[in-house]
Design a protein around this motif. Structure first.
Motif, short mmCIF file in Angstrom:
data_model
loop_
_atom_site.label_atom_id
_atom_site.label_comp_id
_atom_site.label_asym_id
_atom_site.label_seq_id
_atom_site.Cartn_x
_atom_site.Cartn_y
_atom_site.Cartn_z
N PRO A 77 20.75 84.41 83.46
CA PRO A 77 21.84 83.59 82.77
C PRO A 77 22.95 84.51 82.19
O PRO A 77 24.11 84.05 82.40
CB PRO A 77 21.06 82.87 81.60
CG PRO A 77 19.67 83.10 81.60
CD PRO A 77 19.49 84.34 82.80
N LYS A 133 24.21 87.26 83.46
CA LYS A 133 24.88 87.52 84.65
C LYS A 133 25.56 86.51 85.30
O LYS A 133 26.84 86.46 85.49
CB LYS A 133 23.85 87.88 85.98
CG LYS A 133 23.38 89.50 85.66
CD LYS A 133 22.25 89.66 86.54
CE LYS A 133 21.55 91.11 85.96
NZ LYS A 133 20.33 91.34 86.62
N ARG A 165 29.58 87.02 84.93
CA ARG A 165 30.07 87.06 86.24
C ARG A 165 31.35 86.05 86.32
O ARG A 165 32.29 86.24 87.14
CB ARG A 165 29.12 86.35 87.34
CG ARG A 165 29.58 86.11 88.76
CD ARG A 165 28.42 86.39 89.92
NE ARG A 165 27.57 85.47 89.52
CZ ARG A 165 27.45 84.01 90.20
NH1 ARG A 165 28.46 83.75 91.01
NH2 ARG A 165 26.47 83.33 89.87
N GLY A 189 34.17 87.71 85.69
CA GLY A 189 34.60 88.79 86.78
C GLY A 189 34.15 90.30 86.29
O GLY A 189 34.92 90.95 86.73
N LYS A 190 33.31 90.68 85.61
CA LYS A 190 33.19 92.09 85.27
C LYS A 190 31.52 92.56 85.34
O LYS A 190 31.48 93.68 84.77
CB LYS A 190 33.92 92.39 84.09
CG LYS A 190 33.19 91.71 82.86
CD LYS A 190 33.95 91.88 81.57
CE LYS A 190 33.11 91.47 80.22
NZ LYS A 190 33.92 91.36 79.20
N VAL A 191 30.83 91.90 86.06
CA VAL A 191 29.55 92.57 86.11
C VAL A 191 29.07 92.52 87.45
O VAL A 191 29.25 91.36 88.25
CB VAL A 191 28.60 91.57 85.00
CG1 VAL A 191 28.21 90.30 85.64
CG2 VAL A 191 27.47 92.26 84.97
N THR A 192 28.03 93.33 87.85
CA THR A 192 27.45 93.32 89.22
C THR A 192 25.97 92.74 89.02
O THR A 192 25.39 92.56 87.81
CB THR A 192 27.38 94.76 89.75
OG1 THR A 192 26.63 95.59 88.82
CG2 THR A 192 28.91 95.41 89.86
N VAL A 193 25.23 92.78 89.99
CA VAL A 193 23.93 92.24 90.15
C VAL A 193 23.25 92.83 89.07
O VAL A 193 22.32 92.33 88.44
CB VAL A 193 23.41 92.37 91.48
CG1 VAL A 193 22.09 92.09 91.40
CG2 VAL A 193 24.02 91.59 92.53
N ILE A 246 31.01 97.61 86.67
CA ILE A 246 32.00 98.40 87.46
C ILE A 246 33.35 98.31 87.21
O ILE A 246 34.07 99.15 87.27
CB ILE A 246 31.40 97.85 88.90
CG1 ILE A 246 30.26 98.39 89.50
CG2 ILE A 246 32.65 98.28 89.96
CD1 ILE A 246 29.84 98.08 90.84
N ALA A 247 33.89 97.02 86.97
CA ALA A 247 35.34 97.02 86.76
C ALA A 247 35.87 98.11 85.63
O ALA A 247 36.51 98.55 85.86
CB ALA A 247 35.80 95.41 86.29
N VAL A 307 35.81 101.56 86.97
CA VAL A 307 36.85 101.83 87.86
C VAL A 307 38.04 101.89 87.31
O VAL A 307 38.84 102.90 87.44
CB VAL A 307 36.69 100.80 89.11
CG1 VAL A 307 38.00 100.98 90.00
CG2 VAL A 307 35.43 100.78 89.83
N ARG A 355 25.52 96.62 96.84
CA ARG A 355 25.51 97.02 95.41
C ARG A 355 25.15 98.14 95.36
O ARG A 355 25.90 99.09 94.52
CB ARG A 355 24.42 96.13 94.86
CG ARG A 355 24.06 96.50 93.46
CD ARG A 355 23.46 95.41 92.71
NE ARG A 355 22.37 94.99 93.18
CZ ARG A 355 21.06 95.24 92.76
NH1 ARG A 355 20.85 96.26 91.95
NH2 ARG A 355 20.00 94.98 93.56
N VAL A 365 30.16 95.72 94.66
CA VAL A 365 30.06 94.20 95.08
C VAL A 365 29.47 93.49 93.68
O VAL A 365 28.39 94.18 93.16
CB VAL A 365 29.38 93.97 96.32
CG1 VAL A 365 27.89 94.27 96.10
CG2 VAL A 365 29.38 92.42 96.76
N THR A 366 29.75 92.33 93.50
CA THR A 366 29.15 91.60 92.36
C THR A 366 28.26 90.49 92.91
O THR A 366 27.91 90.27 94.07
CB THR A 366 30.29 90.81 91.64
OG1 THR A 366 30.84 89.94 92.59
CG2 THR A 366 31.32 91.72 90.84
N VAL A 367 27.45 89.79 92.20
CA VAL A 367 26.49 88.80 92.27
C VAL A 367 27.04 87.86 93.55
O VAL A 367 26.51 87.59 94.48
CB VAL A 367 26.30 88.21 91.17
CG1 VAL A 367 25.03 86.89 91.71
CG2 VAL A 367 25.53 89.03 90.22
N ILE A 403 35.02 93.51 93.18
CA ILE A 403 35.79 93.86 91.88
C ILE A 403 36.32 95.01 91.92
O ILE A 403 37.55 95.22 91.66
CB ILE A 403 34.91 93.26 90.63
CG1 ILE A 403 34.86 92.03 90.61
CG2 ILE A 403 35.38 93.97 89.60
CD1 ILE A 403 33.97 91.57 89.38
#
Lengths: 270, 270
Positions: A246, A248, A252, A255-259, A264-265, A268, B252, B257-259, B264
């Motif tokens: 949840p 994630k 998500r 718009g700022k989290v990966t799996v 990453i955002a 970077v 990933r 890549v995100t979920v 992103i």
């Protein structure tokens, strides 16, 4: 089958020797392909729900359930309501309505009450709404996770379930309630079922109107309720998508989290 | 229980009325907490696998399986090898070895062969290695997805499974093979099991040495093999993590890549 059918459903069908022919996902597209196949091959159409033979065939599961419950309560009386040796009610999912109307037909006159269970999302509760308005809802457009129940009720099933002698009522549940019931069925009962199959269990657990009805009619004693879990056409990937962590899902949305939770955002950007 | 135990296992244990006391996850930490509880409360320790009573108790499942298979083949002979009315072999998971050594003990002298199944990842196949070296492997450090089988074989189980009269062999499988068997059990057999439970099925399906052994010993006819699926302590979230879409896992790894597949990193960088 629609091209968007669950891969495990397609694989399962093929493994029984079927020649699977694909169509678009709307009922109009499906029926066009079916008409073409019937025309070309002379095949006999077996409709999924809107036919008396299908309804009667699906209804036989209620006879099996009745027998199984009586045998089970004979062996293990403690599993049921004290003193009651048989089913008091059955609750089953309703999409096109073939199965539910078959169960209604099979149990007519037994004194066993039959209930339908529907998802509510985006008007998926067309049968419940139809009963409220006294008129069948003819089309439905919903993306409920209970994808086996996106269909509106068929004509013949409607003629059965709209008869108060045959069906005692329809109750609906939210997407979150379906997910919670699905989790219970899998994690605790160890049954790998599809979201549609968890809808009747969700009604039993979470629908306040249904709970009040049972309290009113069954009193303190309660009922022995049979729950139809139908079916199991889902994949690991579909389940994975429904139950990603949840935190994630929430992040998500920003718009700022990966799996795996790395931001990453920010990395970077920094 | 270790604090890192599966939430559904903790909830399941509590629902049976248990007072759950937590510890760290290593066997040293666990045993220290157990010693403390025994000291304070006078409780009787029931060890998870390294005790003759536990082994004998777990072995009773083999007696049930024998009976069930004979009854089943009586009713449905077509489910088994033609002409064979009973089990030829049983394959079960091995972690601490209580269950497998119980099964070996129960089936000794019946002519039914018993096999063990282990994950191979990071040396999790300590029992297979031990048999190869003729010496019990005393410690294991693995993060195999078959988390119920991370334990090294206990002393008493080892004394049983290292006896060739009792155990016919141990075979191991990769993480991907376990996942494939888990998918089959869930999507097709509709059984919600944990990764550890899928290990014997994975050996049956994918272990080439095991296949050759069966070909050699059973010939064209084959065997009726009983597979122990034990247990079901996993969560929707754990399954979701194992089966996220492969494209996402690959991407990933590249960190972009995100979920839901949005790139992103590129968006932010651009």
């Amino acid at each position: 089958m629609p091209t968007i059918s669950t891969p495990s459903k397609i694989a399962g069908t093929k493994s029984h020797g079927a020649n699977v022919i694909f169509s678009g996902s709307t009922s109009v597209e499906r029926e066009a392909v079916v008409a073409e196949v019937v025309e070309e091959t002379g095949a006999t159409l077996v409709p999924p729900y809107d036919h008396p033979d299908i309804i009667l065939g699906q209804g036989t599961q209620a006879l099996e359930l009745e027998e199984q419950v009586e045998r089970l309560l004979e062996l293990e009386p403690a599993l049921g309501v004290p003193g009651r040796k048989r089913l008091d009610a059955v609750i089953a999912p309703i999409g096109g309505g073939g199965m539910l109307s078959g169960i209604c037909t099979a149990l007519l006159g037994t004194g066993i009450k039959v209930f339908g269970a529907e998802p509510r999302f985006e008007g998926a509760n067309d049968a419940e709404e139809g009963l409220r308005q006294g008129k069948r809802v003819e089309s439905v457009k919903t993306l409920t996770i209970a994808d086996g129940l996106r269909t509106p009720v068929g004509d013949i099933p409607w003629s059965i379930i709209s008869d108060k002698e045959k069906l005692a009522g329809i109750y609906s549940v939210t997407e979150e309630q379906i997910k919670a019931a699905l989790r219970l069925a899998m994690e605790r009962a160890k049954l790998f079922i599809e979201p549609s199959a968890a809808v009747p269990l969700a009604v039993m657990l979470y629908n306040e109107e249904f709970r009040k009805l049972v309290e009113r009619e069954a009193g303190e004693e309660g009922w022995n309720v049979g729950i139809i879990l139908s079916g199991g056409n889902t994949t690991m990937e579909a389940i994975a998508k429904l139950f990603e962590a949840p935190s994630k899902v929430a992040e998500r949305a920003e718009g700022k989290v990966t799996v795996d939770g790395d931001r990453i955002a920010e990395n970077v950007a920094g």
